[in-house]
Design an enzyme around this catalytic site. Structure first.
Site, PDB file in Angstrom:
ATOM      1  N   MET A 153      31.090  43.448  73.378  1.00 43.19           N
ATOM      2  CA  MET A 153      30.982  43.218  74.817  1.00 43.19           C
ATOM      3  C   MET A 153      32.241  42.539  75.359  1.00 43.19           C
ATOM      4  O   MET A 153      32.712  42.867  76.452  1.00 43.19           O
ATOM      5  CB  MET A 153      29.739  42.373  75.125  1.00 43.19           C
ATOM      6  CG  MET A 153      29.480  42.185  76.597  1.00 43.19           C
ATOM      7  SD  MET A 153      29.355  43.752  77.463  1.00 43.19           S
ATOM      8  CE  MET A 153      27.598  44.068  77.361  1.00 43.19           C
ATOM      9  N   PHE A 170      22.324   5.421  60.673  1.00 40.58           N
ATOM     10  CA  PHE A 170      22.538   6.687  59.981  1.00 40.58           C
ATOM     11  C   PHE A 170      21.653   7.771  60.591  1.00 40.58           C
ATOM     12  O   PHE A 170      20.450   7.582  60.734  1.00 40.58           O
ATOM     13  CB  PHE A 170      22.240   6.525  58.483  1.00 40.58           C
ATOM     14  CG  PHE A 170      22.406   7.810  57.725  1.00 40.58           C
ATOM     15  CD1 PHE A 170      23.658   8.414  57.633  1.00 40.58           C
ATOM     16  CD2 PHE A 170      21.330   8.424  57.125  1.00 40.58           C
ATOM     17  CE1 PHE A 170      23.820   9.612  56.953  1.00 40.58           C
ATOM     18  CE2 PHE A 170      21.478   9.624  56.440  1.00 40.58           C
ATOM     19  CZ  PHE A 170      22.727  10.218  56.354  1.00 40.58           C
ATOM     20  N   GLN A 171      22.269   8.873  60.957  1.00 42.74           N
ATOM     21  CA  GLN A 171      21.593  10.016  61.574  1.00 42.74           C
ATOM     22  C   GLN A 171      20.849   9.645  62.863  1.00 42.74           C
ATOM     23  O   GLN A 171      19.800  10.205  63.170  1.00 42.74           O
ATOM     24  CB  GLN A 171      20.654  10.702  60.567  1.00 42.74           C
ATOM     25  CG  GLN A 171      21.452  11.284  59.400  1.00 42.74           C
ATOM     26  CD  GLN A 171      20.683  12.262  58.559  1.00 42.74           C
ATOM     27  OE1 GLN A 171      19.481  12.126  58.379  1.00 42.74           O
ATOM     28  NE2 GLN A 171      21.374  13.252  58.023  1.00 42.74           N
ATOM     29  N   GLU A 192      18.042  24.646  61.850  1.00 44.14           N
ATOM     30  CA  GLU A 192      17.107  24.242  62.908  1.00 44.14           C
ATOM     31  C   GLU A 192      17.211  25.111  64.158  1.00 44.14           C
ATOM     32  O   GLU A 192      16.249  25.266  64.898  1.00 44.14           O
ATOM     33  CB  GLU A 192      17.309  22.774  63.274  1.00 44.14           C
ATOM     34  CG  GLU A 192      16.877  21.785  62.189  1.00 44.14           C
ATOM     35  CD  GLU A 192      17.966  21.484  61.172  1.00 44.14           C
ATOM     36  OE1 GLU A 192      19.002  22.184  61.172  1.00 44.14           O
ATOM     37  OE2 GLU A 192      17.796  20.555  60.362  1.00 44.14           O
ATOM     38  N   LYS A 246      10.729   6.625  63.290  1.00 48.77           N
ATOM     39  CA  LYS A 246      10.082   6.595  61.976  1.00 48.77           C
ATOM     40  C   LYS A 246       8.984   5.524  61.889  1.00 48.77           C
ATOM     41  O   LYS A 246       7.919   5.767  61.327  1.00 48.77           O
ATOM     42  CB  LYS A 246      11.161   6.329  60.924  1.00 48.77           C
ATOM     43  CG  LYS A 246      10.751   6.675  59.507  1.00 48.77           C
ATOM     44  CD  LYS A 246      11.968   6.542  58.580  1.00 48.77           C
ATOM     45  CE  LYS A 246      11.561   6.397  57.127  1.00 48.77           C
ATOM     46  NZ  LYS A 246      11.076   7.633  56.520  1.00 48.77           N
TER      47      LYS A 246
HETATM   48  C1  LIG Z   1      26.802  31.764  70.703  1.00 45.82           C
HETATM   49  C2  LIG Z   1      27.624  32.677  71.521  1.00 45.82           C
HETATM   50  N1  LIG Z   1      28.979  32.640  71.408  1.00 45.82           N
HETATM   51  C3  LIG Z   1      29.731  33.482  72.155  1.00 45.82           C
HETATM   52  C4  LIG Z   1      29.171  34.353  73.036  1.00 45.82           C
HETATM   53  C5  LIG Z   1      30.033  35.275  73.887  1.00 45.82           C
HETATM   54  N2  LIG Z   1      29.755  36.672  73.565  1.00 45.82           N
HETATM   55  C6  LIG Z   1      28.930  37.428  74.302  1.00 45.82           C
HETATM   56  S1  LIG Z   1      28.729  38.975  73.700  1.00 45.82           S
HETATM   57  C7  LIG Z   1      29.801  38.672  72.438  1.00 45.82           C
HETATM   58  C8  LIG Z   1      30.098  39.731  71.414  1.00 45.82           C
HETATM   59  C9  LIG Z   1      28.950  40.018  70.534  1.00 45.82           C
HETATM   60  O1  LIG Z   1      29.393  40.819  69.452  1.00 45.82           O
HETATM   61  P1  LIG Z   1      28.374  41.640  68.606  1.00 45.82           P
HETATM   62  O2  LIG Z   1      27.265  40.793  68.156  1.00 45.82           O
HETATM   63  O3  LIG Z   1      29.121  42.377  67.541  1.00 45.82           O
HETATM   64  O4  LIG Z   1      27.745  42.623  69.656  1.00 45.82           O
HETATM   65  P2  LIG Z   1      28.366  43.916  70.363  1.00 45.82           P
HETATM   66  O5  LIG Z   1      28.735  43.514  71.736  1.00 45.82           O
HETATM   67  O6  LIG Z   1      29.539  44.373  69.573  1.00 45.82           O
HETATM   68  O7  LIG Z   1      27.234  44.878  70.351  1.00 45.82           O
HETATM   69  C10 LIG Z   1      30.298  37.369  72.519  1.00 45.82           C
HETATM   70  C11 LIG Z   1      31.283  36.800  71.592  1.00 45.82           C
HETATM   71  C12 LIG Z   1      27.762  34.319  73.132  1.00 45.82           C
HETATM   72  N3  LIG Z   1      27.104  35.088  74.000  1.00 45.82           N
HETATM   73  N4  LIG Z   1      27.021  33.500  72.358  1.00 45.82           N
END
Ligand SMILES: Cc1ncc(C[n+]2csc(CCOP(=O)(O)OP(=O)(O)O)c2C)c(N)n1
Ligand SMILES: [Mg+2]
Lengths: 162, 561
Positions: B475, B111-112, B49, B161
């Site tokens: 990042m 439920f749900q 979803e 529902k």
């Molecule tokens: C759902 C979610 N969890 C954690 C983060 C924190 N976060 C920001 S950038 C990143 C790394 C992303 O890694 P990747 O997709 O390999 O991209 P890269 O920076 O290596 O290009 C994380 C863990 C986020 N933005 N979103």
């Protein structure tokens, strides 16, 4: 910047959840609520919330805008720097030993309260007034012994311009 | 004739012009799904979803219509929350319809059952629980109205529902007029004259535009304004494409990973005309030293955006398109002959910044991620719709792909949701079947909603996924490198699936480039394919995104390559 008490008078469309939207806005954005009063207005389906909040000027401006942004909020009136009447009602249960009864009744008289319940060793007083008045009354009753205080929180209404 | 709630819902959706829904069925939505099968509304069955909401979000952005999702109660509803929160931060008009347990069971821990209206109250623009069949048609009408007017945003409708099966007469609904919700579209003319006064007097003006300009469809007005008044333009991440990325006045994006010239321009500017932005901390850096020499004009339809993060000299509450259009009218009455002369020194300074400190990288033996994006830009002539995941990939996409048109860069800006890009690519492709749609992805992010590959393949959506595989949550690793003594705690992602085989397992095409020479052939082959394609690029593992403004620093204090 100085945090000051602000009195907001908020008109809302009385939809389910409107109060939790407002309260949620305050908790979610870290604003503070000192007191909150809600009841229907003379017009069916529309309620008024009187809220006292403590915040500095820019934050109060944000609070007002954020409140206004809620779909069910019709009007946000900041009474703080206007002329308004303000009232709060309190019920005060105070120790009433025989030797103190006369003094309590004198205070009741001066503050124009009424005694709404009497027991063997307590009086329950009903008082309306501004926050200052309630504070003064509590100050006088304290040495005698306050058992319990229940307050409604502030309601306020702006004065008609003459 | 009496209709059931489900039938009324379908009629109401048709009246709103809905022809596509992204969703996932379940017990509490089964009556709606049953009715849906007898309409001509297209349903895209996602695999999670969250994917439905991101797809609807992107569908709205790429196609200019309200995006619609339909899910069941409980887990179906909670799975939408991240997508809703992202759409809320980015002000995207979507309507999410959730099934709910029957009214008489609400509050019984049925439920749900989940209080999705309570859960999403702080991350929707508005939401509803329909308690009475008589309210259903009206509620749908209001939901669409609220979602797309004023500052747009997500609206959720929770339908028990028993309401779906209850019957009543259906009446076509009158247009919505809510006494408690009246967005201000028309700006105050006095304020606008003040703006023109400032523009004429300014020596070093900068236009700073954001997602609000795109949402109001005001790009043409913005471009005309900037070009006539000869004002250089920077756009926030959400605003990319609002002003042509190939125009000489273009500064690039500002902020944490903004261009040197954009950040320096803001630092030196004497007048910032901000439109449809909200001065997010990723843009402003240290707020006390943001644009220290500038008077700020702020145009926004949401009064609560104004004075929220920065104090402004001239607030203008109103629609960006209208406001910018009116500013152009006011310019008609001005003598603009002296403008080029007046701006010469400023534009020259900006040209110097661009020459001395451009965006830069050095392509050597391993593939540089920037090189992939730059090559992608060249091969697609800048005409693709780009969606992104989150992290370095997102920033390189923003820096090295240049957008000449609005609604071509689709990213989770405010919430920064990893896993956004693939379902967003699906939504954009559904909205624009004839466009080339590319998700620029990271190896970490793509794994967050990889299941949507099945959706793309099922519906023959030829989206292209470009994975910049650095084997890291790059990042976060970059922050650890710079600010945590290179302690790469839990950011190594080198244990990844074989993305080529994975693509094939989903029935898509998988291609991989490991050497710089393979970048062009892989991109060329992948982009030419009529199928869903994953193109994996094994890139320099520890490449960083630069410039970078450390968190809490002024935006003119940039770490450079
Ligand atoms: C759902 C979610 N969890 C954690 C983060 C924190 N976060 C920001 S950038 C990143 C790394 C992303 O890694 P990747 O997709 O390999 O991209 P890269 O920076 O290596 O290009 C994380 C863990 C986020 N933005 N979103
Ligand atoms: Mg990575």
């Amino acid at each position: 910047m100085n945090e000051e008490k602000n009195v907001l008078s908020i008109l809302v469309d009385n939809q389910p959840g409107v109060l939790s939207r407002i309260v949620g806005l305050f908790s979610g954005r870290g604003y503070n609520i000192e007191s909150l009063c809600v009841a229907e207005t003379a017009e069916a389906g529309i309620s008024r919330i009187t809220m006292v909040t403590k915040a500095n000027k820019p934050v109060v401006e944000q609070i007002k805008k954020q409140l206004h942004k809620l779909i069910n909020v019709m009007k946000v009136n900041d009474l703080t720097d206007t002329k308004y009447v303000q009232r709060e009602l309190a019920l005060i249960k105070v120790n009433a030993k025989p030797e103190h009864r006369a003094e309590i009744l004198r205070i009741v008289d001066i503050f124009r309260c009424s005694v709404v319940d009497v027991g063997p060793d307590h009086y329950t007083l009903e008082v309306t007034g501004t926050e200052d008045k309630l504070a003064a009354l509590c100050g006088l009753l304290k040495p005698i012994g306050i058992k319990e205080v229940v307050r409604t929180g502030n309601i306020a209404m702006c004065r008609e311009v003459q | 004739m009496e209709l059931t709630g489900a039938q009324i819902l379908m009629k109401a959706l048709k009246e709103e012009g809905v022809d596509t829904i992204f969703g996932y069925p379940g017990g509490a939505a089964i009556d709606i799904y049953d009715e849906l099968s007898r309409t001509d509304i297209r349903h895209i069955l996602v695999r999670h979803e969250q994917g439905a909401v991101h797809a609807a979000d992107s569908y709205a952005r790429a196609g200019g219509k309200v995006g619609v999702c339909l899910v069941t109660s409980g887990p179906g509803a909670t799975n939408t929350v991240t997508g809703i929160a992202s759409a809320n931060m980015d002000s995207i008009p979507i309507v999410v319809i959730t099934g709910q347990v029957p009214s008489h069971l609400i509050g019984n821990d049925a439920f749900q059952e989940v209080d999705i209206v309570g859960i999403t109250r702080p991350c929707t623009k508005h939401n509803y629980l329909v308690k009475n069949i008589e309210d259903l048609a009206r509620t749908v009408k209001e939901a669409f109205y609220i979602a797309q007017t004023g500052r747009p945003g997500p609206v959720l409708i929770d339908i028990p529902k028993n309401i779906q099966t209850a019957k009543t007469l259906y009446n076509r609904q009158k247009p919505v007029a809510l006494k408690s919700y009246r967005p201000t579209y028309d700006p105050n003319m006095k304020q606008l004259s003040k703006v023109i006064g400032l523009v004429m007097a300014s020596e070093r003006p900068v236009v700073f535009a954001g997602g609000g300009v795109i949402l109001s469809k005001g790009s043409a007005e913005l471009t005309e304004f900037a070009q006539r008044a000869q004002i250089p333009v920077t756009c926030s991440l959400m605003g990319l494409g609002a002003f042509p990325g190939t125009d000489p006045l273009w500064l690039g994006m500002p902020g944490m990973h903004g261009t040197y010239r954009a950040n320096m321009s803001i630092g030196e500017s004497d007048l910032i005309i901000a439109a449809g932005v909200r001065f997010d901390d990723r843009v402003t850096g240290k707020i006390e030293t943001f644009a220290p020499k500038a008077k700020i004009v702020h145009i926004d339809i949401d009064p609560s955006s104004i004075h929220k993060n920065v104090q402004v000299a001239v607030p203008v509450v109103g629609d960006c398109k209208k406001s910018l259009g009116l500013l152009n009218h006011l310019l008609d009455k001005k003598n603009l002959k002296d403008i080029p002369g007046k701006r010469a020194a400023w534009l020259d300074q900006i040209r110097q910044w661009k020459e001395t400190t451009p965006l830069a990288y050095h392509q050597k033996d391993t593939i540089k991620p920037q090189h992939v994006v730059k090559t992608l830009y060249e091969l697609t002539k800048g005409e693709a719709i780009i969606t992104t995941e989150v992290g370095q990939n997102q920033m390189w996409a923003a820096q090295y792909y240049h957008f000449d048109r609005p609604n071509h860069f689709i990213t989770s800006g405010g919430l920064g949701v990893m896993g956004f890009g693939l379902p967003a690519a699906i939504g954009a492709q559904v909205a624009c079947p004839d466009k080339l749609v590319i998700d620029i992805a990271g190896d970490g992010s793509i794994q967050m909603n990889i299941q949507e590959m099945a959706t793309a393949v099922q519906y023959n959506l030829p989206v292209k996924i470009v994975i910049l595989n650095n084997g890291y949550l790059g990042m976060v690793r970059q922050w650890q490198e710079l600010f945590y003594d290179k302690c790469y705690s839990c950011t190594d992602m080198s244990h990844a699936p074989d993305f080529v085989k994975l693509a094939e397992a989903f029935g898509a095409v998988g291609l991989r480039a490991t050497h710089p020479d393979e970048v062009i052939p892989v991109l060329t082959e992948g982009l030419a394919s009529p199928q869903t394609v994953i193109m994996e690029f094994i890139v320099e593992r520890e490449e960083g995104v630069y410039p970078m403004v450390p968190a809490g620093a002024s935006i003119t204090e940039m770490l450079l390559v």
